[in-house]
Design a protein around this motif. Structure first.
Motif, PDB file in Angstrom:
ATOM      1  N   GLY A 246       0.846  -1.192  -0.052  1.00  0.00           N
ATOM      2  CA  GLY A 246       0.120  -0.127  -0.137  1.00  0.00           C
ATOM      3  C   GLY A 246       0.750   1.208  -0.260  1.00  0.00           C
ATOM      4  N   ASP A 247       0.178   2.351  -0.125  1.00  0.00           N
ATOM      5  CA  ASP A 247       1.169   3.494  -0.293  1.00  0.00           C
ATOM      6  C   ASP A 247       1.056   4.438   0.816  1.00  0.00           C
ATOM      7  OD1 ASP A 247      -1.295   4.293  -1.241  1.00  0.00           O
ATOM      8  OD2 ASP A 247      -0.439   5.381  -2.913  1.00  0.00           O
ATOM      9  N   ALA A 248       0.097   4.190   1.597  1.00  0.00           N
ATOM     10  CA  ALA A 248      -0.442   5.107   2.694  1.00  0.00           C
ATOM     11  C   ALA A 248       0.756   5.510   3.580  1.00  0.00           C
ATOM     12  CB  ALA A 248      -1.306   4.625   3.634  1.00  0.00           C
ATOM     13  N   PRO A 249       1.364   6.505   3.991  1.00  0.00           N
ATOM     14  CA  PRO A 249       2.390   6.922   4.733  1.00  0.00           C
ATOM     15  C   PRO A 249       2.325   6.565   6.240  1.00  0.00           C
ATOM     16  CG  PRO A 249       1.175   8.885   4.425  1.00  0.00           C
ATOM     17  CD  PRO A 249       0.296   7.954   3.522  1.00  0.00           C
ATOM     18  N   PHE A 250       3.445   6.246   6.723  1.00  0.00           N
ATOM     19  CA  PHE A 250       3.608   6.017   8.190  1.00  0.00           C
ATOM     20  C   PHE A 250       3.476   7.281   9.061  1.00  0.00           C
ATOM     21  CE2 PHE A 250       5.553   5.094  12.360  1.00  0.00           C
ATOM     22  CZ  PHE A 250       5.184   3.896  12.537  1.00  0.00           C
ATOM     23  N   ARG A 251       2.448   7.279   9.917  1.00  0.00           N
ATOM     24  CA  ARG A 251       2.162   8.431  10.631  1.00  0.00           C
ATOM     25  C   ARG A 251       2.169   7.988  12.077  1.00  0.00           C
ATOM     26  NH1 ARG A 251      -2.467  11.990   7.225  1.00  0.00           N
ATOM     27  NH2 ARG A 251      -0.809  12.690   5.844  1.00  0.00           N
ATOM     28  N   ILE A 252       2.442   9.190  12.974  1.00  0.00           N
ATOM     29  CA  ILE A 252       2.163   8.953  14.424  1.00  0.00           C
ATOM     30  C   ILE A 252       1.140  10.153  14.809  1.00  0.00           C
ATOM     31  CG2 ILE A 252       3.277   9.072  16.486  1.00  0.00           C
ATOM     32  CD1 ILE A 252       6.094   8.589  14.975  1.00  0.00           C
ATOM     33  N   GLY A 253       0.203   9.665  15.777  1.00  0.00           N
ATOM     34  CA  GLY A 253      -0.667  10.651  16.062  1.00  0.00           C
ATOM     35  C   GLY A 253      -2.037  10.657  15.117  1.00  0.00           C
ATOM     36  N   ALA A 254      -2.067   9.939  13.845  1.00  0.00           N
ATOM     37  CA  ALA A 254      -3.175  10.058  13.066  1.00  0.00           C
ATOM     38  C   ALA A 254      -2.754   9.000  12.164  1.00  0.00           C
ATOM     39  CB  ALA A 254      -3.619  11.129  12.500  1.00  0.00           C
ATOM     40  N   LEU A 255      -3.600   8.472  11.275  1.00  0.00           N
ATOM     41  CA  LEU A 255      -3.273   7.716   9.880  1.00  0.00           C
ATOM     42  C   LEU A 255      -3.718   8.579   8.844  1.00  0.00           C
ATOM     43  CD1 LEU A 255      -4.779   3.912  10.983  1.00  0.00           C
ATOM     44  CD2 LEU A 255      -2.398   5.088  11.494  1.00  0.00           C
ATOM     45  N   ALA A 256      -3.774   8.061   7.823  1.00  0.00           N
ATOM     46  CA  ALA A 256      -3.834   8.864   6.502  1.00  0.00           C
ATOM     47  C   ALA A 256      -4.927   8.157   5.931  1.00  0.00           C
ATOM     48  CB  ALA A 256      -2.657   8.703   5.799  1.00  0.00           C
ATOM     49  N   ARG A 257      -5.767   9.034   5.167  1.00  0.00           N
ATOM     50  CA  ARG A 257      -6.767   8.648   4.190  1.00  0.00           C
ATOM     51  C   ARG A 257      -6.925   9.364   2.927  1.00  0.00           C
ATOM     52  NH1 ARG A 257     -11.049  12.345   4.239  1.00  0.00           N
ATOM     53  NH2 ARG A 257     -11.315  13.766   5.905  1.00  0.00           N
ATOM     54  N   ARG A 258      -7.016   8.754   1.783  1.00  0.00           N
ATOM     55  CA  ARG A 258      -6.818   9.409   0.456  1.00  0.00           C
ATOM     56  C   ARG A 258      -7.915  10.216   0.139  1.00  0.00           C
ATOM     57  NH1 ARG A 258      -2.636  10.512  -2.925  1.00  0.00           N
ATOM     58  NH2 ARG A 258      -1.811   8.099  -2.874  1.00  0.00           N
ATOM     59  N   ASP A 259      -7.520  11.516  -0.295  1.00  0.00           N
ATOM     60  CA  ASP A 259      -8.802  12.553  -0.830  1.00  0.00           C
ATOM     61  C   ASP A 259      -8.130  12.979  -1.912  1.00  0.00           C
ATOM     62  OD1 ASP A 259     -11.260  14.025  -0.391  1.00  0.00           O
ATOM     63  OD2 ASP A 259      -9.732  15.559  -0.378  1.00  0.00           O
ATOM     64  N   CYS A 260      -8.680  12.572  -3.167  1.00  0.00           N
ATOM     65  CA  CYS A 260      -7.989  12.749  -4.414  1.00  0.00           C
ATOM     66  C   CYS A 260      -6.273  12.565  -4.649  1.00  0.00           C
ATOM     67  CB  CYS A 260      -8.454  14.341  -4.910  1.00  0.00           C
ATOM     68  SG  CYS A 260     -10.080  14.434  -4.936  1.00  0.00           S
ATOM     69  N   ASP A 261      -5.804  14.172  -4.385  1.00  0.00           N
ATOM     70  CA  ASP A 261      -4.273  13.827  -4.712  1.00  0.00           C
ATOM     71  C   ASP A 261      -3.851  14.012  -3.269  1.00  0.00           C
ATOM     72  OD1 ASP A 261      -4.973  16.421  -4.447  1.00  0.00           O
ATOM     73  OD2 ASP A 261      -3.570  16.906  -6.057  1.00  0.00           O
ATOM     74  N   ARG A 262      -4.398  13.917  -2.189  1.00  0.00           N
ATOM     75  CA  ARG A 262      -4.110  14.520  -0.648  1.00  0.00           C
ATOM     76  C   ARG A 262      -3.999  13.207   0.118  1.00  0.00           C
ATOM     77  NH1 ARG A 262      -5.832  19.858   1.528  1.00  0.00           N
ATOM     78  NH2 ARG A 262      -7.844  19.150   1.148  1.00  0.00           N
ATOM     79  N   TRP A 263      -3.231  13.067   1.238  1.00  0.00           N
ATOM     80  CA  TRP A 263      -3.604  12.322   2.098  1.00  0.00           C
ATOM     81  C   TRP A 263      -3.892  13.022   3.213  1.00  0.00           C
ATOM     82  CZ3 TRP A 263      -3.766   6.954   1.671  1.00  0.00           C
ATOM     83  CH2 TRP A 263      -3.176   6.711   0.672  1.00  0.00           C
ATOM     84  N   LEU A 264      -5.153  13.050   3.834  1.00  0.00           N
ATOM     85  CA  LEU A 264      -5.734  13.703   4.971  1.00  0.00           C
ATOM     86  C   LEU A 264      -5.663  12.849   6.252  1.00  0.00           C
ATOM     87  CD1 LEU A 264      -9.056  15.278   3.442  1.00  0.00           C
ATOM     88  CD2 LEU A 264      -6.453  16.185   3.234  1.00  0.00           C
TER      89      LEU A 264
END
Length: 766
Positions: A229-247
């Motif tokens: 998968g291409d979701a970035p590794f985060r601390i304090g929140a996860l990432a969700r795809r919104d068009c061309d942004r990870w929110l």
């Protein structure tokens, strides 16, 4: 055209630009196929009776025209994102993942006590409450893994055979307690183990000996698969795809620290070892960069104004400076409602022309009955005017998107009457994603300490009215009263902003004869105080045309002046209080609090200091004996000796009111100060400032306490300079009365005229 129905929002990349520099503007047009953009110069904001009404002048510009409407969302929630170009964090097999956490809203219900100015509300009132601690899990493609809290219980999520697997502990964590969480993944044995254990800490809510908090461990047989998968590794929140942004998704509420990932197959080796108290800067400040101490250098960046320089689990209660005790500050406080930068794309840019006069400008956006202004300030070009106006952009940001009228249960008590709702306040309530002011509380009950320009701010719209006064204006709209008065008396000026003066220092004020403050310069930096003191000491003249001046400490992020930090100590009038140990600003190292408590009382600079606040009615000034002193005669030219000063105005009906300052030689009012006038009767809605109350006693209201007053002073200095201060926020609301034909406008013009005369102020004019 009705500005209150705004479906257009925007913001600039910064407040201040000089001719030749380029500004960018970021716009979201909701349900509009197109909108128009126009440059305007702002002069007056108040739209009610008793003034000239709203005044703006259209200016030709390179960006004026029509644009296609595009809508963008805002996604609150702070987090750290890790730069992992080699994908070292994609596969967690044979890894141990550790973190210490201090949840402040583990169950998603209201936690903590609201301050007088802010009611706390949970963002998770309904539905499953999941808060991410660390990971790269993605629901969209069922990939990655994550350590989270689910309904307050530690949980680890992974994939196996194309299905979602979860290992969860049974006991919800307690709020405001430190815990150590550990996930062990053993690919060889096929076991995954999740452990939770409490940590003894000086700042746990309950005494560890009495709390009887049990440890817990759970193990699950399973094989963790690597689902690409291409979701970035985060601390304090996860990432969700919104068009061309990870929110951000599943934002955490609380502190996280000591996050570490270790490869356990064979000889143990650190994959990543993040230390949130370490800085890579020579000054030791904790800004956006997050340091990985492992050899893999998987460094990260903080997003959305995560709060740094907060106490971690190793804090003993003996340290107070994160720069000298980094291990005690190995923590970041995350909030699911933090807003630092909504990251809208650039709609258009503007290179400020070389011949554009300094002043207050705005981009006016309009379409289909909607309207929105993006204010900004143009500084001086090659040639300076003799007068500079210091616009209180720090105070604007401190109050940005103030929701007190809606969210504070004591709002009516504070102001002495039902809150007066501006239509823009209702628009703001429809958009909680625009973030809160530093007078509000986060969902977890902690006070907001960061405020950003990179979001829509409705309270600086030039026609916005303050909720706490029947006709009052606040912030930028109040300062526009001074702008319009200067235009009326035909006095050109150069605009200066707080962050610009903070960055440039005393050199920015060189060659000016007069510096005028706005109506409410409450929050300033140490650099600003030093610059203003140097200005008056070297012969400059200061006119403080407001109240609650130079009151408390703020800092601007040195890597981005759009971001303001405002922490609170246990002194003074305040909406909330920063916890002990976390009262130094991450962006400057400056200890928070009132300047008077740090040896820099405003009386030293302006002759006056904060004495009281009240919002029911304003009053007038009465002349005192000092007003007849020969050095002060110029102030009252054209004014009768027994004339009441300012018994009119649209901010409470008088010139003296709202937040007021008085003379006090014990706090530094200069010895040669002339106290020219003092306020008339004030009600018991005006209460003595909290920093002046040492015991809980009656008699601190305006009808009983002599310290509850607004004074007007003139301070001539030996070097030829000096200060004129009026001690009242309401003062600017009286300038335009009767088309500027009144004694407040006359007195202020008299002072300006004399301050522009090079004759030293301690010399009587013949």
């Amino acid at each position: 055209m009705s500005y209150v129905q705004s479906k257009i929002f925007g913001y600039p990349d910064r407040w201040y630009a000089k001719p030749g520099e380029t500004l960018s503007f970021h716009v979201s047009a909701v349900e509009l196929a197109s909108y128009k953009s126009q440059l305007v110069r702002l002069y007056h904001g108040h739209t009610g009776a008793g003034g000239p009404g709203f005044r703006e002048i259209e200016i030709p510009s390179s960006f004026s025209g029509e644009y296609a409407g595009r809508s963008y969302g805002c996604a609150p929630g702070s987090f750290v994102e890790i730069d992992d170009p080699g994908g070292l964090l994609n596969d967690a097999g044979n890894h141990t993942i550790e973190a210490v956490i201090f949840p402040t809203l583990p169950l998603g219900a209201r936690s903590g006590r609201s301050g007088a100015y802010g009611e706390t509300r949970s963002a998770h009132q309904t539905g499953l409450n999941v808060q991410a601690i660390a990971g790269n899990w993605s629901d969209a493609d069922i990939s990655g893994y994550a350590l989270v809290l689910s309904e307050g219980r530690p949980e680890f999520i992974w994939t196996e055979g194309g299905f979602v697997r979860k290992l969860i502990l049974q006991t919800p964590l307690l709020s405001h307690q430190w815990y150590h969480l550990k996930v062990k993944l053993d690919r060889g044995s096929g076991h995954i183990t999740l452990e939770q254990s409490p940590i003894t800490s000086a700042l746990n809510r309950y005494a560890d000996a009495a709390s009887n908090i049990a440890s817990e461990c759970a193990s699950e047989a399973g094989r963790m698969e690597v689902a690409s998968g291409d979701a970035p590794f985060r601390i304090g929140a996860l990432a969700r795809r919104d068009c061309d942004r990870w929110l951000p998704k599943w934002g955490f509420n609380g502190k996280i620290g000591a996050v570490k990932i270790t490869h356990t197959a064979g000889e143990p080796a650190a994959v990543a070892d993040w230390h949130f108290g370490c800085s890579n800067r020579p000054d030791g400040l904790l800004l956006r960069d997050v340091i990985d101490r492992s050899t893999n250098a998987l460094h990260g960046l903080c997003h959305n104004s995560a709060v740094r320089a907060v106490t971690g689990h190793r804090f003993t209660g003996l340290e107070d400076d994160f720069r000298t005790s980094p291990d005690a500050y190995d923590a970041i406080h995350f909030h699911d409602d933090d807003v630092g930068d909504v990251e809208w794309p650039v709609a258009f840019e503007y290179q400020v022309p070389e011949d554009l006069p300094s002043g207050v400008y705005a981009v006016r956006l309009s379409g289909n009955g909607a309207e929105y202004h993006i204010p900004f300030f143009v500084g001086v070009g090659a040639r300076k005017n003799r007068v500079a106006v210091l616009f209180s952009t720090a105070t604007y940001l401190a109050y940005a998107n103030d929701r007190v009228a809606f969210e504070a249960s004591e709002a009516e008590v504070i102001v002495g009457h039902p809150p007066i709702m501006d239509p823009l306040d209702r628009v703001l309530q429809d958009h909680p994603e625009f973030g809160k002011s530093c007078y509000g509380n986060h969902n977890d009950g902690t006070g907001v300490v960061m405020s950003s320009l990179h979001r829509p701010i409705l309270t600086i719209q030039p026609r916005h009215r303050a909720w706490f006064q029947t006709e009052g204006v606040w912030s930028l709209p109040a300062d526009l009263c001074i702008v319009d008065w200067l235009d009326h008396v035909d006095c050109p000026f150069d605009a200066i902003t707080d962050e610009a003066l903070d960055a440039c220092g005393a050199g920015m004020l060189r060659d000016y004869d007069v510096l005028i403050t706005g109506s409410h310069p409450e929050y300033v930096t140490r650099n600003e105080i030093a610059a203003i003191e140097a200005f008056t000491a070297q012969g400059g003249r200061l006119m403080t045309l407001g109240g609650n001046c130079f009151y408390a400490t703020v800092s601007f992020d040195p890597d981005g002046s759009h971001l303001l930090e405002l922490r609170r100590t246990d002194g003074g009038t305040r909406p909330h209080q920063t916890p002990f140990g976390s009262r130094r600003h991450a962006t400057s190292g400056e200890i928070a609090g009132l300047w008077r408590n740090k040896g820099l009382a405003p009386q030293r600079i302006t002759g006056l200091g904060f004495s009281a606040q009240g919002f029911d009615r304003s009053t007038y000034y009465e002349r005192l004996e000092d007003s007849f002193h020969p050095l002060a005669q110029f102030v009252f030219e054209g004014i009768d000796p027994d004339e009441r000063l300012g018994d009119f105005g649209f901010m409470g009906g008088g010139a003296a009111g709202s937040e007021i300052d008085c003379y006090d030689p014990n706090l530094g009012s200069p010895p040669d100060t002339l106290v020219l006038a003092t306020s008339g009767p004030l009600s018991d809605g005006y209460l003595l400032a909290a920093e002046e109350v040492y015991e809980s006693i009656p008699g601190i209201g305006g009808t009983e306490q002599t310290y509850v007053r607004a004074d007007i002073v003139l301070c001539p200095f030996a070097g030829g300079g000096g200060v004129f201060s009026v001690g009242s926020i309401a003062y600017t609301g009286s300038l335009s009365h009767n088309d500027y034909d009144n004694n407040i406008a006359r007195m202020t013009a008299n002072v300006l005229r004399r301050f522009l005369d090079p004759t030293p102020l301690n010399v009587t004019l013949s």
